[in-house]
Design a protein around this motif. Structure first.
Motif, mmCIF file in Angstrom:
data_model
loop_
_atom_site.group_PDB
_atom_site.id
_atom_site.type_symbol
_atom_site.label_atom_id
_atom_site.label_comp_id
_atom_site.label_asym_id
_atom_site.label_seq_id
_atom_site.Cartn_x
_atom_site.Cartn_y
_atom_site.Cartn_z
ATOM 1 N N THR A 102 0.825 -1.200 0.000
ATOM 2 C CA THR A 102 0.000 0.000 0.000
ATOM 3 C C THR A 102 0.861 1.251 0.000
ATOM 4 N N LYS A 103 0.343 2.295 -0.631
ATOM 5 C CA LYS A 103 1.010 3.593 -0.658
ATOM 6 C C LYS A 103 -0.034 4.638 -0.278
ATOM 7 N N ASN B 33 -0.839 -1.800 -4.594
ATOM 8 C CA ASN B 33 -0.180 -2.373 -5.768
ATOM 9 C C ASN B 33 -0.130 -3.885 -5.606
ATOM 10 N N SER C 60 0.849 -7.654 -7.794
ATOM 11 C CA SER C 60 1.474 -8.323 -8.935
ATOM 12 C C SER C 60 0.752 -9.649 -9.124
ATOM 13 N N ARG D 233 0.925 -6.127 -13.366
ATOM 14 C CA ARG D 233 0.758 -5.314 -12.160
ATOM 15 C C ARG D 233 -0.584 -4.598 -12.237
ATOM 16 N N ASN E 269 -3.089 -1.583 -9.987
ATOM 17 C CA ASN E 269 -3.261 -0.611 -8.911
ATOM 18 C C ASN E 269 -4.732 -0.604 -8.526
#
Length: 81
Positions: A16-17, A27, A29, A50, A52
């Motif tokens: 997480t961001k 994010n 994968s 990937r 988001n």
């Protein structure tokens, strides 16, 4: 129309961001299999993607999913070069 659906497995734990305004993005994968015919046999070729995921859906992914879990993602496709 720009729409894509991916079904596969997480290749690592979600990350997480957080941003200043309080929003966050997760994010992930994903590994999906592409079956390819080689001679008389079929071979699975992995494709690594990937994705988001924003908002509450991203929070749910962080809470409930980990590396190796199955996931189905539907959204818009964008290519980074």
């Amino acid at each position: 129309m720009n729409s894509v659906t991916m079904t596969g497995r997480l290749t690592r734990d979600p990350e997480t961001k957080n941003f200043q305004g309080g929003s966050s993005v997760v994010n992930v994968s994903i590994a999906v299999s592409n079956r390819k015919k080689v001679g008389d046999n079929y071979e699975d070729v992995p494709i690594f993607l990937r994705a988001n995921v924003w908002g509450k859906r991203g929070e749910a992914i962080m809470r409930y999913l980990k590396k190796g879990d199955g996931i189905n993602v539907t959204g818009a496709l964008s290519v980074d070069e």
